[in-house]
Scaffold this motif. Structure first.
Motif, PDB file in Angstrom:
ATOM      1  N   THR A   1       0.874  -1.158  -0.136  1.00  0.00           N
ATOM      2  CA  THR A   1      -0.480  -0.265   0.216  1.00  0.00           C
ATOM      3  C   THR A   1       0.744   1.144   0.419  1.00  0.00           C
ATOM      4  N   GLU A   2       2.019   1.131   0.306  1.00  0.00           N
ATOM      5  CA  GLU A   2       3.037   2.229   0.312  1.00  0.00           C
ATOM      6  C   GLU A   2       3.715   2.495  -1.185  1.00  0.00           C
ATOM      7  N   ASN A   3       3.070   3.527  -1.379  1.00  0.00           N
ATOM      8  CA  ASN A   3       3.883   3.632  -2.741  1.00  0.00           C
ATOM      9  C   ASN A   3       5.062   3.001  -2.787  1.00  0.00           C
ATOM     10  N   GLU A   4       6.351   4.028  -1.321  1.00  0.00           N
ATOM     11  CA  GLU A   4       7.974   3.936  -2.281  1.00  0.00           C
ATOM     12  C   GLU A   4       7.936   1.957  -2.000  1.00  0.00           C
ATOM     13  N   LYS A   5       6.683   1.991  -1.068  1.00  0.00           N
ATOM     14  CA  LYS A   5       7.775   0.012  -1.253  1.00  0.00           C
ATOM     15  C   LYS A   5       6.822  -0.394  -1.929  1.00  0.00           C
ATOM     16  N   LEU A   6       6.145   0.219  -2.691  1.00  0.00           N
ATOM     17  CA  LEU A   6       5.039  -1.421  -4.054  1.00  0.00           C
ATOM     18  C   LEU A   6       6.063  -1.038  -5.030  1.00  0.00           C
ATOM     19  N   ALA A   7       6.486   0.454  -5.471  1.00  0.00           N
ATOM     20  CA  ALA A   7       7.662   0.979  -6.952  1.00  0.00           C
ATOM     21  C   ALA A   7       8.533   0.136  -6.858  1.00  0.00           C
ATOM     22  N   LYS A   8       9.334  -0.723  -5.824  1.00  0.00           N
ATOM     23  CA  LYS A   8      10.078  -1.983  -5.414  1.00  0.00           C
ATOM     24  C   LYS A   8       9.894  -3.533  -6.079  1.00  0.00           C
ATOM     25  N   TRP A   9       8.664  -3.167  -6.403  1.00  0.00           N
ATOM     26  CA  TRP A   9       8.255  -4.620  -6.123  1.00  0.00           C
ATOM     27  C   TRP A   9       7.431  -4.944  -7.522  1.00  0.00           C
ATOM     28  N   PHE A  10       6.255  -4.024  -7.900  1.00  0.00           N
ATOM     29  CA  PHE A  10       5.509  -3.413  -9.318  1.00  0.00           C
ATOM     30  C   PHE A  10       5.228  -1.971  -9.389  1.00  0.00           C
ATOM     31  N   SER A  11       6.939  -1.403  -9.972  1.00  0.00           N
ATOM     32  CA  SER A  11       6.599  -0.430 -10.354  1.00  0.00           C
ATOM     33  C   SER A  11       5.827   0.389 -11.051  1.00  0.00           C
ATOM     34  N   GLU A  12       4.567  -0.515 -11.588  1.00  0.00           N
ATOM     35  CA  GLU A  12       3.892  -0.058 -12.995  1.00  0.00           C
ATOM     36  C   GLU A  12       2.768   0.469 -12.154  1.00  0.00           C
ATOM     37  N   LEU A  13       2.911   0.320 -10.430  1.00  0.00           N
ATOM     38  CA  LEU A  13       1.833   0.357  -9.992  1.00  0.00           C
ATOM     39  C   LEU A  13       1.735   1.283  -8.814  1.00  0.00           C
ATOM     40  N   GLN A  14       0.870   1.772  -8.636  1.00  0.00           N
ATOM     41  CA  GLN A  14       0.943   3.690  -7.832  1.00  0.00           C
ATOM     42  C   GLN A  14      -0.623   3.123  -7.173  1.00  0.00           C
ATOM     43  N   VAL A  15      -0.239   3.266  -5.561  1.00  0.00           N
ATOM     44  CA  VAL A  15      -1.632   3.348  -4.787  1.00  0.00           C
ATOM     45  C   VAL A  15      -2.615   5.212  -4.988  1.00  0.00           C
ATOM     46  N   GLU A  16      -3.234   5.445  -5.658  1.00  0.00           N
ATOM     47  CA  GLU A  16      -4.249   7.283  -5.274  1.00  0.00           C
ATOM     48  C   GLU A  16      -4.741   7.310  -4.612  1.00  0.00           C
ATOM     49  N   ASP A  17      -5.699   6.930  -3.877  1.00  0.00           N
ATOM     50  CA  ASP A  17      -6.378   6.875  -2.731  1.00  0.00           C
ATOM     51  C   ASP A  17      -7.246   5.341  -1.991  1.00  0.00           C
ATOM     52  N   LEU A  18      -6.002   5.159  -1.096  1.00  0.00           N
ATOM     53  CA  LEU A  18      -6.079   4.099  -0.416  1.00  0.00           C
ATOM     54  C   LEU A  18      -7.410   3.793   0.881  1.00  0.00           C
ATOM     55  N   ARG A  19      -8.428   3.711   0.200  1.00  0.00           N
ATOM     56  CA  ARG A  19     -10.095   3.728   1.066  1.00  0.00           C
ATOM     57  C   ARG A  19     -10.840   2.902  -0.147  1.00  0.00           C
ATOM     58  N   GLU A  20     -11.817   1.910   0.595  1.00  0.00           N
ATOM     59  CA  GLU A  20     -12.193   0.919  -0.709  1.00  0.00           C
ATOM     60  C   GLU A  20     -13.552   2.298  -0.966  1.00  0.00           C
ATOM     61  N   GLY A  21     -13.114   2.203  -2.981  1.00  0.00           N
ATOM     62  CA  GLY A  21     -13.586   2.717  -3.609  1.00  0.00           C
ATOM     63  C   GLY A  21     -12.923   3.741  -4.254  1.00  0.00           C
ATOM     64  N   GLY A  22     -11.888   3.763  -3.293  1.00  0.00           N
ATOM     65  CA  GLY A  22     -10.570   4.368  -3.839  1.00  0.00           C
ATOM     66  C   GLY A  22      -9.480   4.021  -4.993  1.00  0.00           C
ATOM     67  N   LEU A  23      -8.868   4.169  -5.287  1.00  0.00           N
ATOM     68  CA  LEU A  23      -8.017   4.272  -6.904  1.00  0.00           C
ATOM     69  C   LEU A  23      -6.196   3.352  -6.752  1.00  0.00           C
ATOM     70  N   ILE A  24      -6.456   2.432  -7.336  1.00  0.00           N
ATOM     71  CA  ILE A  24      -5.143   2.723  -8.112  1.00  0.00           C
ATOM     72  C   ILE A  24      -4.902   2.395  -8.837  1.00  0.00           C
ATOM     73  N   LYS A  25      -3.441   2.768  -9.746  1.00  0.00           N
ATOM     74  CA  LYS A  25      -3.581   3.847 -10.707  1.00  0.00           C
ATOM     75  C   LYS A  25      -2.192   2.476 -11.916  1.00  0.00           C
ATOM     76  N   PHE A  26      -2.793   2.014 -12.418  1.00  0.00           N
ATOM     77  CA  PHE A  26      -1.606   0.834 -12.873  1.00  0.00           C
ATOM     78  C   PHE A  26      -0.782   1.616 -15.039  1.00  0.00           C
ATOM     79  N   ASP A  27       0.736   2.060 -14.458  1.00  0.00           N
ATOM     80  CA  ASP A  27       1.214   3.107 -15.250  1.00  0.00           C
ATOM     81  C   ASP A  27       1.441   2.323 -17.227  1.00  0.00           C
ATOM     82  N   MET A  28       1.233   2.054 -17.714  1.00  0.00           N
ATOM     83  CA  MET A  28       1.434   0.956 -18.868  1.00  0.00           C
ATOM     84  C   MET A  28       2.415   1.347 -19.776  1.00  0.00           C
ATOM     85  N   GLN A  29       3.085   2.201 -19.135  1.00  0.00           N
ATOM     86  CA  GLN A  29       4.082   3.006 -20.038  1.00  0.00           C
ATOM     87  C   GLN A  29       4.590   3.897 -21.026  1.00  0.00           C
ATOM     88  N   ASN A  30       3.441   3.670 -20.836  1.00  0.00           N
ATOM     89  CA  ASN A  30       3.217   4.480 -23.201  1.00  0.00           C
ATOM     90  C   ASN A  30       2.769   5.932 -22.307  1.00  0.00           C
TER      91      ASN A  30
END
Length: 161
Positions: A32-61
């Motif tokens: 859930t913490e972007n700094e640590k998440l980036a170390k194992w799945f760099s394309e993912l970023q938590v935008e809004d950590l709540r039910e109904g919130g958002l995680i973004k997947f960077d398509m690298q394009n």
């Protein structure tokens, strides 16, 4: 350990289990913490950590895919959309650390499924290595090793249909 893959009424479920000698809180931080998440799945970023919130997947394009958080229980459950599928992480405290369960709920089995499952397998290995202060020499080599096993495993499950 290979994921357990099963046919269900409305698709398939792939279930991974990993025991970590680290606390639920330490493992949760990697999910859930972007700094640590980036170390194992760099394309993912938590935008809004709540039910109904958002995680973004960077398509690298230059584009991003929005993944909606369907269920969130701090330090326990994180579930979100993954395209047409659903990814769910569950954490359970244990005497010497915690159990992480990763469940991917798949609507259909495709030629891409073994690639994704091998990817999740390697991601869990990387989280384990990071927590233990180890490094994995080649994620690509690890992925290639597991990919072949997931090709066979998914073919066996699909054969039962």
């Amino acid at each position: 350990m290979l994921a357990d893959i099963k046919k269900t009424e409305d698709g398939y479920i792939a279930r991974f289990e990993r025991h970590f000698r680290h606390s639920v809180e330490e493992v949760w931080a990697f999910l859930t913490e972007n700094e640590k998440l980036a170390k194992w799945f760099s394309e993912l970023q938590v935008e809004d950590l709540r039910e109904g919130g958002l995680i973004k997947f960077d398509m690298q394009n230059g584009t991003f895919i929005d993944m909606k958080i369907l269920e969130l229980s701090m330090h326990s459950v994180l579930e979100y959309t993954w395209g047409d599928d659903i990814v769910r992480f569950e954490l359970y405290p244990e005497a010497d650390g915690c159990l992480l369960v990763l469940i991917e709920k798949l609507k259909v089995m495709t030629d891409h499924t073994p690639k994704d499952l091998a990817g999740w397998h390697v991601c869990l290995e990387v989280i384990s290595a990071l927590l233990d202060g180890r490094t994995i020499e080649s994620r690509k080599a690890e992925w290639e090793k597991w990919y072949e096993k997931y090709v066979r495993a998914t073919a066996q499950v699909a054969k039962k249909d």
